[in-house]
Design a protein around this motif. Structure first.
Motif, PDB file in Angstrom:
ATOM      1  N   VAL A  32      -8.806   8.026  -1.104  1.00 26.93           N
ATOM      2  CA  VAL A  32      -7.622   7.184  -1.230  1.00 26.93           C
ATOM      3  C   VAL A  32      -7.555   6.692  -2.672  1.00 26.93           C
ATOM      4  CG1 VAL A  32      -6.507   5.069  -0.440  1.00 26.93           C
ATOM      5  CG2 VAL A  32      -7.836   6.433   1.169  1.00 26.93           C
ATOM      6  N   TYR A  33      -6.359   6.663  -3.250  1.00 25.65           N
ATOM      7  CA  TYR A  33      -6.202   6.179  -4.612  1.00 25.65           C
ATOM      8  C   TYR A  33      -4.784   5.654  -4.810  1.00 25.65           C
ATOM      9  CZ  TYR A  33      -4.089  10.764  -5.222  1.00 25.65           C
ATOM     10  OH  TYR A  33      -3.312  11.874  -5.069  1.00 25.65           O
ATOM     11  N   LEU A  34      -4.616   4.864  -5.849  1.00 29.01           N
ATOM     12  CA  LEU A  34      -3.319   4.286  -6.185  1.00 29.01           C
ATOM     13  C   LEU A  34      -2.533   5.308  -6.993  1.00 29.01           C
ATOM     14  CD1 LEU A  34      -1.637   1.707  -5.952  1.00 29.01           C
ATOM     15  CD2 LEU A  34      -2.677   0.951  -8.097  1.00 29.01           C
ATOM     16  N   LYS A  45      -8.356   0.288  -6.865  1.00 34.56           N
ATOM     17  CA  LYS A  45      -7.840   0.428  -5.502  1.00 34.56           C
ATOM     18  C   LYS A  45      -7.992   1.862  -5.007  1.00 34.56           C
ATOM     19  CE  LYS A  45      -4.881  -3.484  -5.988  1.00 34.56           C
ATOM     20  NZ  LYS A  45      -3.590  -4.074  -5.962  1.00 34.56           N
ATOM     21  N   SER A  46      -9.216   2.380  -5.169  1.00 32.51           N
ATOM     22  CA  SER A  46      -9.485   3.754  -4.756  1.00 32.51           C
ATOM     23  C   SER A  46     -10.851   3.832  -4.096  1.00 32.51           C
ATOM     24  CB  SER A  46      -9.425   4.691  -5.964  1.00 32.51           C
ATOM     25  OG  SER A  46     -10.479   4.398  -6.868  1.00 32.51           O
ATOM     26  N   HIS A  58      -0.062   4.046  -2.390  1.00 31.28           N
ATOM     27  CA  HIS A  58      -1.367   4.705  -2.255  1.00 31.28           C
ATOM     28  C   HIS A  58      -1.191   6.138  -1.749  1.00 31.28           C
ATOM     29  CE1 HIS A  58      -3.100   0.704  -2.645  1.00 31.28           C
ATOM     30  NE2 HIS A  58      -4.202   1.336  -2.971  1.00 31.28           N
ATOM     31  N   GLY A  98       0.805  -1.218   0.000  1.00 30.24           N
ATOM     32  CA  GLY A  98       0.000   0.000   0.000  1.00 30.24           C
ATOM     33  C   GLY A  98       0.832   1.258   0.000  1.00 30.24           C
ATOM     34  N   ASN A 119      -3.459   9.508  -0.226  1.00 30.53           N
ATOM     35  CA  ASN A 119      -4.739   9.859   0.368  1.00 30.53           C
ATOM     36  C   ASN A 119      -4.691  11.313   0.786  1.00 30.53           C
ATOM     37  OD1 ASN A 119      -4.302  10.050   3.473  1.00 30.53           O
ATOM     38  ND2 ASN A 119      -3.189   8.226   2.848  1.00 30.53           N
TER      39      ASN A 119
END
Length: 147
Positions: free
Chosen positions: A144-146, A91-92, A16, A13, A18
C-alpha cells in the motif's frame, strides 16, 4: 451545480494505491525479515506469538519450547505466519502472510540442516530446541502506498 469535495465522495485514503504481491515478491520479503507473528489455535482460541523464523527449502521454520503452548498445539492445519513493514511518514507499507500446516520437525537430517542454517537464538527464554515447520499452502502479500 456546485463543486463537491473529492474527499467527501471517496473518503479518507482515496489517494492510496495498493496491489497484490506475487509469490516471488512474497518469498523475497519473507527472506529479508526473520521476525514474524505466528497465529494458531490453542484451546479453542486464536493465539499469536512473535517468532524468529527461517525461510529454507521453500518453507518456513522457527524454534520453540518442546513443552510450550505451540508444541502442545502441533500438528495443526490452518496456521499462519505474518510479517509486515510500514513507513508512517510516507503512508506506505506491505504485508505478507504464509498459511498452511505446522508440525514438529523430527527427521534428524533435516534438524542437522536447520541447526546449521539458523544461527540466531530465539528471543524467548528457556530451551527452544524444537523446530516447527510451516508447510505453505497459501502465500499472499499486499503493498500500500500514497499515490
Amino acid at each position: 451545480m456546485s463543486e463537491v469535495n473529492a474527499s467527501f465522495l471517496y473518503g479518507q485514503g482515496a489517494r492510496h494505491e495498493n496491489y497484490e504481491l506475487d509469490a516471488e515478491q512474497c518469498w523475497s520479503l519473507l527472506g529479508s525479515s526473520g521476525i514474524g507473528r505466528f497465529a494458531f489455535a490453542h484451546e479453542g482460541r486464536i493465539a499469536v506469538y512473535p517468532v524468529g523464523y527461517l525461510v529454507y527449502g521453500g518453507a518456513v521454520y522457527f524454534r520453540t519450547s518442546p513443552k510450550g503452548t505451540v508444541s502442545q498445539s502441533l500438528p495443526q492445519d490452518g496456521v499462519a505466519l505474518q510479517i509486515d513493514a510500514t513507513q508512517p511518514a510516507q503512508k506506505s507499507g506491505w504485508s505478507v502472510m504464509v498459511s498452511g500446516r505446522a508440525e514438529a520437525v523430527e527427521d534428524s537430517a533435516e534438524l542437522t540442516a536447520l541447526f546449521g542454517q539458523m544461527t540466531d537464538e530465539p528471543w524467548a527464554g528457556g530451551v527452544r530446541d524444537l523446530f516447527v515447520h510451516i508447510r505453505p499452502e497459501e502465500l499472499t502479500g499486499r503493498r500500500v502506498y500514497l499515490a
